[in-house]
Design an enzyme around this catalytic site. Structure first.
Site, PDB file in Angstrom:
ATOM      1  N   ARG A 130       0.698  -1.244  -0.079  1.00  0.00           N
ATOM      2  CA  ARG A 130      -0.363   0.246   0.345  1.00  0.00           C
ATOM      3  C   ARG A 130       0.487   1.368   0.027  1.00  0.00           C
ATOM      4  NH1 ARG A 130      -4.791  -2.004   3.808  1.00  0.00           N
ATOM      5  NH2 ARG A 130      -6.531  -2.274   2.309  1.00  0.00           N
ATOM      6  N   LYS A 154     -18.544 -16.841   2.474  1.00  0.00           N
ATOM      7  CA  LYS A 154     -20.186 -16.598   2.744  1.00  0.00           C
ATOM      8  C   LYS A 154     -21.238 -15.368   1.590  1.00  0.00           C
ATOM      9  CE  LYS A 154     -19.340 -15.691   7.852  1.00  0.00           C
ATOM     10  NZ  LYS A 154     -18.506 -14.359   7.691  1.00  0.00           N
ATOM     11  N   GLY A 185      -9.711  -8.716  -0.610  1.00  0.00           N
ATOM     12  CA  GLY A 185      -8.109  -9.053   0.129  1.00  0.00           C
ATOM     13  C   GLY A 185      -7.388 -10.000   0.087  1.00  0.00           C
ATOM     14  N   GLY A 194     -12.837  -3.980   0.583  1.00  0.00           N
ATOM     15  CA  GLY A 194     -14.070  -3.309   0.736  1.00  0.00           C
ATOM     16  C   GLY A 194     -14.599  -2.434  -0.446  1.00  0.00           C
TER      17      GLY A 194
HETATM   18  P1  ADP Z   1     -12.060 -11.189   0.088  1.00  0.00           P
HETATM   19  O1  ADP Z   1     -11.412 -10.652   0.772  1.00  0.00           O
HETATM   20  O2  ADP Z   1     -10.902 -11.635  -1.739  1.00  0.00           O
HETATM   21  O3  ADP Z   1     -12.906 -10.868  -0.800  1.00  0.00           O
HETATM   22  P2  ADP Z   1     -13.679 -13.508   1.483  1.00  0.00           P
HETATM   23  O4  ADP Z   1     -12.764 -12.908   2.733  1.00  0.00           O
HETATM   24  O5  ADP Z   1     -14.989 -13.152   1.063  1.00  0.00           O
HETATM   25  O6  ADP Z   1     -12.811 -13.584   0.062  1.00  0.00           O
HETATM   26  O7  ADP Z   1     -13.247 -14.724   1.746  1.00  0.00           O
HETATM   27  C1  ADP Z   1     -12.014 -15.550   1.893  1.00  0.00           C
HETATM   28  C2  ADP Z   1     -11.986 -16.639   2.582  1.00  0.00           C
HETATM   29  O8  ADP Z   1     -12.701 -17.669   2.453  1.00  0.00           O
HETATM   30  C3  ADP Z   1     -10.819 -17.574   3.777  1.00  0.00           C
HETATM   31  O9  ADP Z   1     -10.339 -16.795   4.229  1.00  0.00           O
HETATM   32  C4  ADP Z   1     -11.153 -18.830   2.851  1.00  0.00           C
HETATM   33  O10 ADP Z   1     -10.082 -19.425   3.475  1.00  0.00           O
HETATM   34  C5  ADP Z   1     -12.067 -18.751   2.596  1.00  0.00           C
HETATM   35  N1  ADP Z   1     -12.744 -20.310   1.982  1.00  0.00           N
HETATM   36  C6  ADP Z   1     -12.600 -20.072   0.660  1.00  0.00           C
HETATM   37  N2  ADP Z   1     -13.260 -21.207   0.797  1.00  0.00           N
HETATM   38  C7  ADP Z   1     -13.340 -22.431   1.386  1.00  0.00           C
HETATM   39  C8  ADP Z   1     -14.582 -23.046   1.652  1.00  0.00           C
HETATM   40  N3  ADP Z   1     -14.538 -24.032   1.241  1.00  0.00           N
HETATM   41  N4  ADP Z   1     -14.555 -23.008   2.661  1.00  0.00           N
HETATM   42  C9  ADP Z   1     -14.758 -23.058   4.059  1.00  0.00           C
HETATM   43  N5  ADP Z   1     -14.139 -21.230   3.616  1.00  0.00           N
HETATM   44  C10 ADP Z   1     -13.302 -21.048   2.943  1.00  0.00           C
HETATM   45 MG    MG Z   2     -11.936 -10.720   3.619  1.00  0.00          MG
END
Ligand code: ADP
Ligand code: MG
Length: 395
Positions: A37, A197, A352, A375
């Site tokens: 960053r 989620k 992130g 975000g």
């Molecule tokens: P980003 O930060 O890229 O937007 P998220 O915060 O939505 O991504 O999701 C990241 C998390 O999702 C990670 O901690 C990862 O372990 C979890 N994750 C990915 N696939 C699975 C799965 N099949 N079951 C449980 N957790 C998962």
């Molecule tokens: Mg995340």
């Protein structure tokens, strides 16, 4: 982008207040573990210094409750000085006599960093008086903090109503990449969504569904879709309250939506029980045993997703394909990152954890753009307007 940038106004010799996002990760001793960053803000900082401005940098770090020395920007000032090859002093406060004295002592072509702006609760409240005190330090305002542009705080939004406000180069780059993906993507336009989620990504799914040629869903959120199809998903992540939403998405997307056809299962949760305890198996997506959990996409799914990615014109990726924090469940995320790196597509990484995965796995340089704002990029992709951008001057 329809907002003015630092190249659209006369900055020469001016006192400039520049909001940057120096919210870097640190280890328990305060050492910076990733300076992405800080480096991302260098083009703006260097340009402004070359223009002979007196540059006052302002940022937050972490979530301090009042003045909390643990959240000092001191390590950031040190790293920034190294990267710039020029001493950047840290003012002990963000506002008031000490900040004013530090700003008054600045020479043209030099910068200072104000102490953590979130030491003051007024910052997040977008307090008018606090914004006025910040603004009083300078003649112009530059916002280069894309990562906090979705928040209407004093240093991201309030000050832009008190000083002429324009975007820095990082802000411009983020908005140009994300904006053209939404407005004018090179097709086929493919979105890959993953992560934990469904709940977190409903807005993004809705928005992208209207625009993409193919929507790929992997990661933890895929299991709610599989469940909505009527499949047994065992102990996989389930977002019960969004089953209906997933059914609707599948119906309106038709064959534009790709879900995993096979998964890697585990009999233990690696976060709770440790990776070593996890026994893994490949399993068809419609035949997950009731006592197992889906933790990554399987090899057939990797093939399908990768071939779509390789033929894409633009790919937006948000959310890892599996529990990528552990090697046993990182293959899906790695394979998708590799396919993206090898494809000729414009590749944009938002989120992130996705950005961290791409970086850790060594594919960062092969991507067109990795957003510095998890975000903020999500909200932008949802079609929401970002207050920190809205408040800047129109072109
Ligand atoms: P980003 O930060 O890229 O937007 P998220 O915060 O939505 O991504 O999701 C990241 C998390 O999702 C990670 O901690 C990862 O372990 C979890 N994750 C990915 N696939 C699975 C799965 N099949 N079951 C449980 N957790 C998962
Ligand atoms: Mg995340």
């Amino acid at each position: 982008m329809n907002k003015k940038t630092i190249q659209d106004i006369e900055v020469h010799g001016k006192k400039v207040l520049c909001r940057v996002d120096f919210n870097v990760p640190q280890d328990e001793n305060g050492a910076i573990t990733d300076d992405t960053r800080i480096r991302a803000a260098l083009p703006t900082i260097q340009y402004l210094l070359q223009q002979g401005t007196r540059l006052i940098l302002v940022s937050h770090l972490g979530r301090p409750k009042g003045i909390t020395p643990k959240y000092t920007l001191a390590p950031v000032a040190v790293r920034l000085s190294q990267l710039l090859g020029q001493q950047v002093p840290l003012a002990p406060t963000s506002i008031g006599p000490e900040a004013e004295a530090a700003a008054a002592a600045l020479e043209n072509g030099h910068a200072l960093l104000l102490e953590n702006v979130r030491y003051y609760p007024e910052e997040e409240k977008n307090d008018a008086e606090f914004a006025r005190k910040l603004a009083s330090l300078a003649e112009l305002y530059v916002n280069d903090a894309f990562g906090t542009a979705h928040r209407a705080h004093a240093s991201t939004e309030g000050v832009a109503h008190l000083l002429p406000g324009v975007a820095g180069f990082l802000m411009q780059k983020e908005l140009d990449y994300l904006g053209s993906a939404l407005e004018n993507p090179k097709r086929p336009f493919v979105a890959i969504l993953g992560g934990a989620k469904v709940k977190d990504k409903i807005g993004v799914i809705r928005q992208l569904l209207e625009r993409v040629d193919t929507l790929i869903i992997g990661g933890g959120m895929a299991y709610t879709f599989l469940k909505a199809k009527g499949y047994e998903i065992g102990k996989s992540l389930l977002d019960e309250s969004n089953l209906e939403f997933c059914s609707e998405v599948m119906q309106s997307a038709g064959d534009r939506l790709l879900l995993p056809v096979d998964v890697i299962t585990t009999d233990h949760n690696p976060f709770a029980d440790g990776e070593a305890a996890c026994n893994t198996a490949v399993c068809a997506a419609d035949a997950i045993p009731a006592d197992l959990e889906g933790a990554d996409i399987g090899p057939a799914t990797i093939q399908r997703f990768s071939s779509v990615v390789k033929q894409a014109g633009t790919v937006v990726w948000n959310g890892p394909m599996g529990i990528f924090e552990f090697a046993k469940f990182a293959e899906g995320t790695r394979a998708v990152a590799k396919a993206l790196a090898e494809s000729g597509a414009v590749s944009i990484i938002g989120g992130g954890d996705s950005a961290a995965a791409v970086q850790q796995m060594g594919f960062a340089d092969a991507m067109s753009h990795i957003s510095t704002g998890g975000g903020a990029s999500l909200e932008f992709l949802e079609g929401k307007s970002l207050p920190g951008v809205e408040a800047l001057q129109e072109k």
